[in-house]
Design a protein around this motif. Structure first.
Motif, PDB file in Angstrom:
ATOM      1  N   GLU A   1       1.428  21.866  -3.387  1.00 17.23           N
ATOM      2  CA  GLU A   1       1.684  22.391  -2.487  1.00 17.23           C
ATOM      3  C   GLU A   1       2.131  20.885  -1.666  1.00 17.23           C
ATOM      4  OE1 GLU A   1       0.327  25.089   0.581  1.00 17.23           O
ATOM      5  OE2 GLU A   1      -1.286  24.998  -1.014  1.00 17.23           O
ATOM      6  N   PRO A   2       3.541  20.240  -2.553  1.00 16.96           N
ATOM      7  CA  PRO A   2       3.339  19.172  -2.507  1.00 16.96           C
ATOM      8  C   PRO A   2       3.115  18.330  -0.804  1.00 16.96           C
ATOM      9  CG  PRO A   2       4.307  19.004  -3.388  1.00 16.96           C
ATOM     10  CD  PRO A   2       4.075  20.623  -3.699  1.00 16.96           C
ATOM     11  N   ILE A   3       3.155  16.735  -0.697  1.00 16.51           N
ATOM     12  CA  ILE A   3       3.287  16.124   1.141  1.00 16.51           C
ATOM     13  C   ILE A   3       3.825  15.217   0.179  1.00 16.51           C
ATOM     14  CG2 ILE A   3       2.420  14.887   2.755  1.00 16.51           C
ATOM     15  CD1 ILE A   3      -0.590  16.764   1.547  1.00 16.51           C
ATOM     16  N   ASP A   4       5.240  15.190   1.040  1.00 13.85           N
ATOM     17  CA  ASP A   4       6.021  13.531   1.233  1.00 13.85           C
ATOM     18  C   ASP A   4       5.446  12.312   1.542  1.00 13.85           C
ATOM     19  OD1 ASP A   4       7.742  15.556  -0.437  1.00 13.85           O
ATOM     20  OD2 ASP A   4       9.343  16.043   1.505  1.00 13.85           O
ATOM     21  N   ILE A   5       5.002  11.572   1.363  1.00  8.82           N
ATOM     22  CA  ILE A   5       5.159  10.940   1.294  1.00  8.82           C
ATOM     23  C   ILE A   5       6.176   9.441   1.201  1.00  8.82           C
ATOM     24  CG2 ILE A   5       3.617   8.968   1.311  1.00  8.82           C
ATOM     25  CD1 ILE A   5       1.944  11.269   2.258  1.00  8.82           C
ATOM     26  N   SER A   6       6.815   9.085   2.304  1.00 14.59           N
ATOM     27  CA  SER A   6       7.938   8.457   2.341  1.00 14.59           C
ATOM     28  C   SER A   6       7.944   6.608   1.870  1.00 14.59           C
ATOM     29  CB  SER A   6       8.539   7.878   3.315  1.00 14.59           C
ATOM     30  OG  SER A   6       8.023   7.881   4.243  1.00 14.59           O
ATOM     31  N   MET A   7       8.713   6.417   1.076  1.00 11.31           N
ATOM     32  CA  MET A   7       8.540   5.006   0.782  1.00 11.31           C
ATOM     33  C   MET A   7       8.803   3.978   1.905  1.00 11.31           C
ATOM     34  SD  MET A   7       8.516   4.317  -2.349  1.00 11.31           S
ATOM     35  CE  MET A   7       8.909   2.371  -2.558  1.00 11.31           C
TER      36      MET A   7
ATOM     37  N   LYS B   1      -0.830   5.116  -6.236  1.00  7.67           N
ATOM     38  CA  LYS B   1      -1.893   6.488  -6.394  1.00  7.67           C
ATOM     39  C   LYS B   1      -2.064   7.692  -5.551  1.00  7.67           C
ATOM     40  CE  LYS B   1      -4.094   4.561 -11.491  1.00  7.67           C
ATOM     41  NZ  LYS B   1      -5.461   4.054 -11.317  1.00  7.67           N
ATOM     42  N   PHE B   2      -2.910   6.960  -4.004  1.00  8.76           N
ATOM     43  CA  PHE B   2      -2.172   7.342  -3.528  1.00  8.76           C
ATOM     44  C   PHE B   2      -1.623   8.311  -2.400  1.00  8.76           C
ATOM     45  CE2 PHE B   2      -1.628   8.477   1.471  1.00  8.76           C
ATOM     46  CZ  PHE B   2      -3.214   9.187   2.181  1.00  8.76           C
ATOM     47  N   ALA B   3      -0.461   7.910  -2.835  1.00  5.33           N
ATOM     48  CA  ALA B   3       0.903   8.981  -2.778  1.00  5.33           C
ATOM     49  C   ALA B   3       1.536   9.368  -3.281  1.00  5.33           C
ATOM     50  CB  ALA B   3       1.895   7.411  -2.045  1.00  5.33           C
ATOM     51  N   GLU B   4       0.850   9.146  -4.695  1.00  2.00           N
ATOM     52  CA  GLU B   4       1.739  10.112  -5.890  1.00  2.00           C
ATOM     53  C   GLU B   4      -0.245  10.937  -5.499  1.00  2.00           C
ATOM     54  OE1 GLU B   4       4.415  10.383  -8.278  1.00  2.00           O
ATOM     55  OE2 GLU B   4       4.823   8.965  -6.565  1.00  2.00           O
ATOM     56  N   SER B   5      -1.092  11.507  -5.551  1.00  4.03           N
ATOM     57  CA  SER B   5      -2.017  11.652  -5.646  1.00  4.03           C
ATOM     58  C   SER B   5      -1.923  13.127  -4.889  1.00  4.03           C
ATOM     59  CB  SER B   5      -3.233  11.806  -5.516  1.00  4.03           C
ATOM     60  OG  SER B   5      -3.047  11.568  -3.610  1.00  4.03           O
ATOM     61  N   LEU B   6      -0.707  13.012  -3.641  1.00  2.00           N
ATOM     62  CA  LEU B   6      -0.521  13.680  -2.958  1.00  2.00           C
ATOM     63  C   LEU B   6       1.222  14.615  -2.680  1.00  2.00           C
ATOM     64  CD1 LEU B   6      -1.955  12.164   0.426  1.00  2.00           C
ATOM     65  CD2 LEU B   6      -2.630  13.937  -0.302  1.00  2.00           C
ATOM     66  N   ARG B   7       1.706  14.088  -3.456  1.00  2.00           N
ATOM     67  CA  ARG B   7       2.900  14.313  -3.807  1.00  2.00           C
ATOM     68  C   ARG B   7       2.872  15.631  -5.299  1.00  2.00           C
ATOM     69  NH1 ARG B   7       5.719   8.043  -4.426  1.00  2.00           N
ATOM     70  NH2 ARG B   7       6.356   7.878  -2.394  1.00  2.00           N
ATOM     71  N   GLN B   8       1.849  15.562  -6.023  1.00  2.00           N
ATOM     72  CA  GLN B   8       2.230  15.769  -6.867  1.00  2.00           C
ATOM     73  C   GLN B   8       0.471  17.414  -7.104  1.00  2.00           C
ATOM     74  OE1 GLN B   8       1.392  13.456  -9.937  1.00  2.00           O
ATOM     75  NE2 GLN B   8       4.012  12.250  -9.839  1.00  2.00           N
ATOM     76  N   THR B   9       1.089  17.721  -5.665  1.00  2.00           N
ATOM     77  CA  THR B   9       0.148  18.835  -5.453  1.00  2.00           C
ATOM     78  C   THR B   9       1.024  20.184  -5.596  1.00  2.00           C
ATOM     79  OG1 THR B   9      -0.164  18.828  -3.692  1.00  2.00           O
ATOM     80  CG2 THR B   9      -1.688  17.235  -4.720  1.00  2.00           C
TER      81      THR B   9
ATOM     82  N   ALA C   1      -9.095  12.765   1.899  1.00  2.00           N
ATOM     83  CA  ALA C   1     -10.101  13.505   1.128  1.00  2.00           C
ATOM     84  C   ALA C   1      -9.126  12.992  -0.202  1.00  2.00           C
ATOM     85  CB  ALA C   1     -10.190  15.208   0.480  1.00  2.00           C
ATOM     86  N   ALA C   2      -8.431  13.130  -0.813  1.00  2.00           N
ATOM     87  CA  ALA C   2      -7.085  11.678  -1.706  1.00  2.00           C
ATOM     88  C   ALA C   2      -7.240  10.886  -1.269  1.00  2.00           C
ATOM     89  CB  ALA C   2      -5.864  12.330  -1.683  1.00  2.00           C
ATOM     90  N   LEU C   3      -7.622   9.747  -0.215  1.00  2.00           N
ATOM     91  CA  LEU C   3      -8.165   8.475  -0.016  1.00  2.00           C
ATOM     92  C   LEU C   3      -9.670   7.809  -0.676  1.00  2.00           C
ATOM     93  CD1 LEU C   3      -6.922   5.470   0.873  1.00  2.00           C
ATOM     94  CD2 LEU C   3      -7.684   6.488   3.190  1.00  2.00           C
TER      95      LEU C   3
END
Ligand code: ATP
Ligand code: MG
Length: 343
Positions: A272-278, A262-270, A316-318
């Motif tokens: 200005e997406p932030i890529d959070i790698s697997m 959920k944390f990763a998705e919340s950043l990827r789907q903004t 903040a997303a965390l």
């Protein structure tokens, strides 16, 4: 024209060049391999070796979409008719390299993974001329050349858009061209008088991050990118699949895996997406399994790699994923610096 009676090369313009050819370059007069170069570790799990190449082992926990699996089988079938080029494109850490190795494993084929960014010199790509006191000059093939010449091999051009060397690009341009499939490589030509030819059944797979074709020192030409008639776009797997991957690969419990995803998705789907790698998520999951607080698990893997602005955004997303207790723990922490000797 002068002809070499040892190897048959017949386009040597002068006697002097014939002498030089015999003395330094003739493959028939040279002892081919003086000492086999050490096998380079490519870092993937293997089932067997074919010469100096390795057959990758399939990862039973690698998840793949049905349509992609069907497309891969089509590309594999096409490769049996004629060599193919496949591009695997997508954001950072979506599993592009892993997919390439899965394809190679599915084919059961001898594989060479070339890291386009770290493999810079022409020698590493195309082999080199060596000098030995007894035999003079001879050609030592690189693993890349060995793979290109091996029937049924898979050649992975990893992070292809970060290719640095223009002359290597030119050679690859010809190898990847359907109509050419051969390249005139200096050291090989000197030694044998022949070009490097792509063997039957060779599959080239290039991976690159979307957008990163502009980040290499030399921009890959549209020409070379256009050589890839087969293309697979790799997004991040859906959230529930990511949860499953994290649990299977690290043993993390479902609740914590969901929070990481959920944390990763919340950043990827903004906006200005932030890529959070697997890769980052898997490492954070491992640390949570070791007992790390979710904040530390993510901070020392994913978050510390971001610019300071984005770190603030990520922290903040965390917040949204903390339990009440975790939130308090973070709030009441005061950083303490101590000499290592007292730890
Ligand atoms: N669909 C998936 N199923 C299982 N594991 C996956 C999946 N996607 C990625 N992973 C795992 O995540 C890690 C990172 O994947 P990989 O290195 O292939 O990503 P990448 O897209 O090549 O990254 P980069 O953009 O940094 O080159 C690997 O350990 C891989 O096994
Ligand atoms: Mg990769």
């Amino acid at each position: 024209m002068f002809k070499c009676d040892a190897c048959g090369l017949d386009d040597l313009p002068t006697q002097k060049m014939l002498d030089l050819h015999k003395e330094r370059y003739c493959s028939a007069l040279a002892v081919k391999q003086v000492a086999a170069p050490p096998v380079k570790e490519t870092g993937f799990q293997i089932t067997q070796r074919v010469g100096r190449l390795e057959v990758p082992k399939s990862d039973p926990d690698y998840f793949i979409e049905d349509e992609v699996a069907a497309e891969i089988d089509r590309v594999i079938a096409l490769t049996e008719q004629t060599p193919q080029n496949l591009a695997v494109i997508g954001p950072k850490g979506t599993g592009k390299t892993a997919l390439s190795l899965e394809i190679a494993a599915r084919r059961g084929s001898p594989t060479y993974l070339a890291n386009a960014y770290s493999q810079r010199s022409s020698d590493e790509w195309f082999g080199r001329e060596m000098v030995n006191a007894e035999v003079g000059t001879y050609y030592e093939p690189s693993l890349f050349v060995e793979a290109v010449e091996t029937e049924g091999a898979t050649v992975i051009l990893n992070d292809f858009a970060l290719m640095q060397n223009k002359s290597v690009q030119n050679g690859l341009n010809d190898l990847l061209d359907d109509r050419v499939r051969e390249a005139w490589i200096d050291p090989l030509y000197h030694a044998t008088g022949k070009p490097l030819r792509v063997a039957a059944g060779v599959l080239f797979i290039a991976t690159w991050n979307e957008g990163s074709e502009y980040t290499g020192n030399i921009k890959l030409s549209a020409n070379i990118l256009d050589r890839f008639a087969n293309r697979i776009y790799m997004p991040y797997p859906p959230a529930d699949t990511q949860v499953e991957v994290l649990s299977r690969k690290t043993g993390i419990d479902a609740g914590n895996a969901v929070r990481l995803v959920k944390f990763a998705e919340s950043l990827r789907q903004t906006d200005e997406p932030i890529d959070i790698s697997m890769r980052g998520l898997l490492q954070a999951a491992k640390k949570m399994v070791m007992g790390a607080h979710i904040r530390d698990a993510l901070y020392f893997t994913v978050i510390s790699g971001l610019t300071t602005d984005l770190q603030t955004k990520a922290l903040a997303a965390l917040e949204g994923q903390y339990t009440k207790v975790e939130k308090e723990q973070v709030a009441t922490r005061t950083p303490q610096w101590r000499p290592v000797s007292v730890r």
